[in-house]
Design a protein around this motif. Sequence first.
Motif, PDB file in Angstrom:
ATOM      1  N   ILE A  45       0.837  -1.204   0.000  1.00  0.00           N
ATOM      2  CA  ILE A  45       0.000   0.000   0.000  1.00  0.00           C
ATOM      3  C   ILE A  45       0.869   1.251   0.000  1.00  0.00           C
ATOM      4  CG2 ILE A  45      -1.630   1.352   1.380  1.00  0.00           C
ATOM      5  CD1 ILE A  45      -2.867  -1.284   2.308  1.00  0.00           C
ATOM      6  N   LEU A  46       1.890   1.294   0.856  1.00  0.00           N
ATOM      7  CA  LEU A  46       2.753   2.471   0.945  1.00  0.00           C
ATOM      8  C   LEU A  46       3.574   2.665  -0.317  1.00  0.00           C
ATOM      9  CD1 LEU A  46       3.965   2.178   4.653  1.00  0.00           C
ATOM     10  CD2 LEU A  46       2.279   3.754   3.712  1.00  0.00           C
ATOM     11  N   PHE A 110      -5.462   2.807  13.353  1.00  0.00           N
ATOM     12  CA  PHE A 110      -4.392   2.518  12.405  1.00  0.00           C
ATOM     13  C   PHE A 110      -4.551   3.341  11.130  1.00  0.00           C
ATOM     14  CE2 PHE A 110      -2.690  -0.086   8.900  1.00  0.00           C
ATOM     15  CZ  PHE A 110      -1.390  -0.287   9.338  1.00  0.00           C
ATOM     16  N   ILE A 111      -5.767   3.396  10.603  1.00  0.00           N
ATOM     17  CA  ILE A 111      -6.012   4.140   9.368  1.00  0.00           C
ATOM     18  C   ILE A 111      -5.793   5.638   9.582  1.00  0.00           C
ATOM     19  CG2 ILE A 111      -7.792   4.787   7.689  1.00  0.00           C
ATOM     20  CD1 ILE A 111      -8.998   1.997   8.055  1.00  0.00           C
ATOM     21  N   VAL A 112      -6.258   6.158  10.713  1.00  0.00           N
ATOM     22  CA  VAL A 112      -6.055   7.580  11.020  1.00  0.00           C
ATOM     23  C   VAL A 112      -4.565   7.892  11.120  1.00  0.00           C
ATOM     24  CG1 VAL A 112      -6.382   9.356  12.789  1.00  0.00           C
ATOM     25  CG2 VAL A 112      -8.293   7.880  12.141  1.00  0.00           C
ATOM     26  N   ALA A 113      -3.817   7.022  11.797  1.00  0.00           N
ATOM     27  CA  ALA A 113      -2.373   7.224  11.927  1.00  0.00           C
ATOM     28  C   ALA A 113      -1.685   7.146  10.571  1.00  0.00           C
ATOM     29  CB  ALA A 113      -1.787   6.181  12.876  1.00  0.00           C
ATOM     30  N   LEU A 114      -2.152   6.256   9.706  1.00  0.00           N
ATOM     31  CA  LEU A 114      -1.571   6.110   8.379  1.00  0.00           C
ATOM     32  C   LEU A 114      -1.807   7.360   7.539  1.00  0.00           C
ATOM     33  CD1 LEU A 114      -0.108   4.023   6.553  1.00  0.00           C
ATOM     34  CD2 LEU A 114      -2.365   3.279   5.765  1.00  0.00           C
ATOM     35  N   VAL A 115      -3.028   7.879   7.578  1.00  0.00           N
ATOM     36  CA  VAL A 115      -3.357   9.080   6.809  1.00  0.00           C
ATOM     37  C   VAL A 115      -2.653  10.308   7.377  1.00  0.00           C
ATOM     38  CG1 VAL A 115      -5.240  10.620   6.110  1.00  0.00           C
ATOM     39  CG2 VAL A 115      -5.577   8.139   6.057  1.00  0.00           C
ATOM     40  N   ALA A 116      -2.579  10.379   8.706  1.00  0.00           N
ATOM     41  CA  ALA A 116      -1.961  11.541   9.357  1.00  0.00           C
ATOM     42  C   ALA A 116      -0.443  11.493   9.327  1.00  0.00           C
ATOM     43  CB  ALA A 116      -2.453  11.640  10.797  1.00  0.00           C
ATOM     44  N   GLY A 117       0.129  10.374   8.902  1.00  0.00           N
ATOM     45  CA  GLY A 117       1.579  10.260   8.825  1.00  0.00           C
ATOM     46  C   GLY A 117       2.255   9.993  10.155  1.00  0.00           C
ATOM     47  N   VAL A 118       1.518   9.416  11.110  1.00  0.00           N
ATOM     48  CA  VAL A 118       2.113   9.063  12.402  1.00  0.00           C
ATOM     49  C   VAL A 118       2.767   7.688  12.237  1.00  0.00           C
ATOM     50  CG1 VAL A 118       1.715   8.808  14.876  1.00  0.00           C
ATOM     51  CG2 VAL A 118       0.270  10.351  13.532  1.00  0.00           C
ATOM     52  N   ALA A 349       9.069   9.597   6.573  1.00  0.00           N
ATOM     53  CA  ALA A 349       8.078   9.448   7.642  1.00  0.00           C
ATOM     54  C   ALA A 349       6.749   8.920   7.110  1.00  0.00           C
ATOM     55  CB  ALA A 349       7.866  10.784   8.346  1.00  0.00           C
ATOM     56  N   GLN A 350       6.387   9.284   5.883  1.00  0.00           N
ATOM     57  CA  GLN A 350       5.104   8.887   5.316  1.00  0.00           C
ATOM     58  C   GLN A 350       5.095   7.433   4.831  1.00  0.00           C
ATOM     59  OE1 GLN A 350       2.127  10.485   4.868  1.00  0.00           O
ATOM     60  NE2 GLN A 350       2.767  12.294   5.998  1.00  0.00           N
ATOM     61  N   HIS A 351       6.259   6.898   4.460  1.00  0.00           N
ATOM     62  CA  HIS A 351       6.283   5.593   3.796  1.00  0.00           C
ATOM     63  C   HIS A 351       6.978   4.482   4.576  1.00  0.00           C
ATOM     64  CE1 HIS A 351       5.383   8.337   0.450  1.00  0.00           C
ATOM     65  NE2 HIS A 351       4.865   7.291  -0.169  1.00  0.00           N
ATOM     66  N   CYS A 352       7.786   4.815   5.567  1.00  0.00           N
ATOM     67  CA  CYS A 352       8.560   3.792   6.260  1.00  0.00           C
ATOM     68  C   CYS A 352       7.717   3.083   7.319  1.00  0.00           C
ATOM     69  CB  CYS A 352       9.797   4.419   6.915  1.00  0.00           C
ATOM     70  SG  CYS A 352      10.813   3.245   7.825  1.00  0.00           S
ATOM     71  N   THR A 353       7.810   1.750   7.366  1.00  0.00           N
ATOM     72  CA  THR A 353       7.104   0.967   8.385  1.00  0.00           C
ATOM     73  C   THR A 353       8.038   0.495   9.494  1.00  0.00           C
ATOM     74  OG1 THR A 353       7.447  -1.142   7.235  1.00  0.00           O
ATOM     75  CG2 THR A 353       5.478   0.122   6.652  1.00  0.00           C
ATOM     76  N   GLY A 402       8.975   1.704  -0.690  1.00  0.00           N
ATOM     77  CA  GLY A 402       9.232   2.909  -1.450  1.00  0.00           C
ATOM     78  C   GLY A 402       9.668   4.068  -0.583  1.00  0.00           C
ATOM     79  N   ALA A 403       9.912   3.808   0.717  1.00  0.00           N
ATOM     80  CA  ALA A 403      10.449   4.874   1.581  1.00  0.00           C
ATOM     81  C   ALA A 403      11.841   5.267   1.127  1.00  0.00           C
ATOM     82  CB  ALA A 403      10.487   4.395   3.040  1.00  0.00           C
ATOM     83  N   ILE A 404      12.596   4.291   0.605  1.00  0.00           N
ATOM     84  CA  ILE A 404      13.899   4.554  -0.007  1.00  0.00           C
ATOM     85  C   ILE A 404      13.809   4.058  -1.445  1.00  0.00           C
ATOM     86  CG2 ILE A 404      16.393   4.231   0.150  1.00  0.00           C
ATOM     87  CD1 ILE A 404      16.025   3.374   3.047  1.00  0.00           C
ATOM     88  N   ASP A 405      13.755   4.994  -2.387  1.00  0.00           N
ATOM     89  CA  ASP A 405      13.657   4.618  -3.794  1.00  0.00           C
ATOM     90  C   ASP A 405      14.947   3.952  -4.254  1.00  0.00           C
ATOM     91  OD1 ASP A 405      11.117   5.717  -3.993  1.00  0.00           O
ATOM     92  OD2 ASP A 405      11.876   7.692  -4.551  1.00  0.00           O
TER      93      ASP A 405
END
Length: 499
Positions: A45-46, A110-118, A349-353, A402-405
Motif C-alpha cells: 500500500i505504501l 491505524f487508518i487515522v495514523a496512516l493518513v496523518a503520517g504518524v 516518515a510517510q512511507h517507512c514501516t 518505497g520509503a527509499i527509492d
Amino acid sequence: MMLRTVRLIAAVVCFVLITLLFLDFTGTLHPWLGWLAKIQLLPAILAMNVGVVLFLVLLTLLAGRIYCSVICPLGVFQDVVSWIAGKRKKRRFSYSPAMNRLRYGVLILFIVALVAGVGSLVALLDPYSAFGRIASNLLNPVYLWINNLLADAAERMESYAFYHTNIWIRSLSVLITAAVTLVVVSVLAWRNGRTYCNTVCPVGTFLGFLSRYSYLKPIINTDKCNSCGLCSRNCKASCINTKEHSIDYSRCVTCMDCLNSCTKGAITYAHAPKATQPVLAETPATQAESSPNNRRDFLSLTALIATTSFLKAQEKKVDGGLAAIEDKKVPNRLTPIVPPGSRGLHHMAQHCTACQLCVTVCPNEILLPSQKLSNWMQPEMTYERGYCRPECTKCSEVCPTGAIDLISRADKSSTQIGHAVWIKANCVVITDEVKCGNCARHCPAGAILMVPSSKAPDSLEIPVVNAERCIGCGACENLCPARPFSAIYVEGHEMHRVI
C-alpha cells in the motif's frame, strides 16, 4: 487433508525464506527473496503497488484469509507457537464471540495514523514490521554469533567461506519493543492461538472484513454434523460455534484444521450459496457466557507488557595494542540524516514501516532506528561506526515500501543528503597543534579544502567546507581523529538536493 498439507508447506516455505531475508547481513539473498517483503499488505500500500494490493484483495475475496495463514510471517509465527503448545494439551480451544469494538477500534486508529503520517504508531501495529523487528533485533544477533563461530572454525582450516561481523545493539528502545512484542504475541498464541490476529492486528481485521464475502470458505453440513465439537476445540481462531453450526468468517484464517479434525466429513471448503450460508448471531446468553474469556484476553494483552533489555558487550578498542581509543559520541544534529533515495524526512516518515530490513543489510553500520517519538524506529544515519560509501546502494535495494527509492551509484554520488560543518574548538589542529587533513584526504566529493590557519608561513592548515559540493556521506565525520566528538560533522537536509 490435502488442502491443509499444501497450506502448511506454503506457510513454512514463506516463513523460513522471509526470516532468512531479515537475517541476511550480506544482502545476497535480497535479489532472490526481496519479493516476499514487497507482497506484504502494508508495504504494498505504501509503495502504491496496485498490482500486489489488488492481488491480495482478490485472493481474500476468493479464498478467505490465505494471507494471514501463509504470507504474513507474524501469523505463521503464531501458528508455530500454538502448535508447540498443542503438544502438551490437544483440543484446547473453544468458541468465543468476536471483540469487534476492540478490533475495529484498532483498525480505525491505524487508518487515522496512516493518513496523518504518524509512522511510529503504524509501525507498531503492522504485523510485517513487528516480525521484522523481532527477527532483526532478537534473532539476528544469534545468527551473527553462529556465523562468527563458523568463521573461527573456517579460519583454523584456512578457509574464508565465512567472515567475522560485529554484533551490537543498534537501539535499546527498539530492542525492548521487539522483546515485548515477542512476549505478548507468544503468550497469546500459546494460550489462545490466533487471539492477536483477531483482536489487535489491523491487517487481520481489514482482511477479515473482506473474507466475510469470500467465494470459498469452510462450510458446515448440518446433516452430517453430530455437534461433537472437535472442530471448535481445534480452531485456533475460536470462530466455530458448534451449537449454532456457524462460523465467523471474519476471524477464520483458512488454516483448514477444522477440515482435518472433523471425523464425519461435515466440514468442506467450498462455495456456499448465499441463502444457505450460516449467519453468526450473538445472543445475550452467549455474550455473558464468554465474558470471562473476554476479560482474560484483555488482561493477557495488558498485563503481559513487560520490559526486557540486554547488556551491551563492551568491546575493547586499542590503538596498536597500546592505548585505548575513546568511543565517538553522536553529535547534536539539528536535522536528522536519512538515506539517499528517501527524498527527505517527510517522504521517509510517510512511507517507512520501520521493519528494520535496511538496518540489517547496511554493511557500513550507519543506519540506526530513531529513538525520537516523531519518527520512532524509522532509520536514521549516524557515522560513529562507518560512513555511507558512494558505491553502496543496499538500503534502496531492499526497501519494500518505497520509503527509499531504488537509486543508482551515479545518482547517489550527486544526491546531497546533508552538508559537513567544521567545529573549530574540537579540531586537533587547534587543540593539539598537529597536522591532520584527514577530512580533506578522505572526502569522496572533494568538498573539503585545507587552507592555512593564519598568515604565518609555517601555519598549520585547517579545513574549509564547500557546502555546494558536499553530499553528506559522513566520511569526514567518521575518520576525524578528534574524540569524543568529531571536529567535523554532517547536518542533515529536510529535503534532499541534486548537485
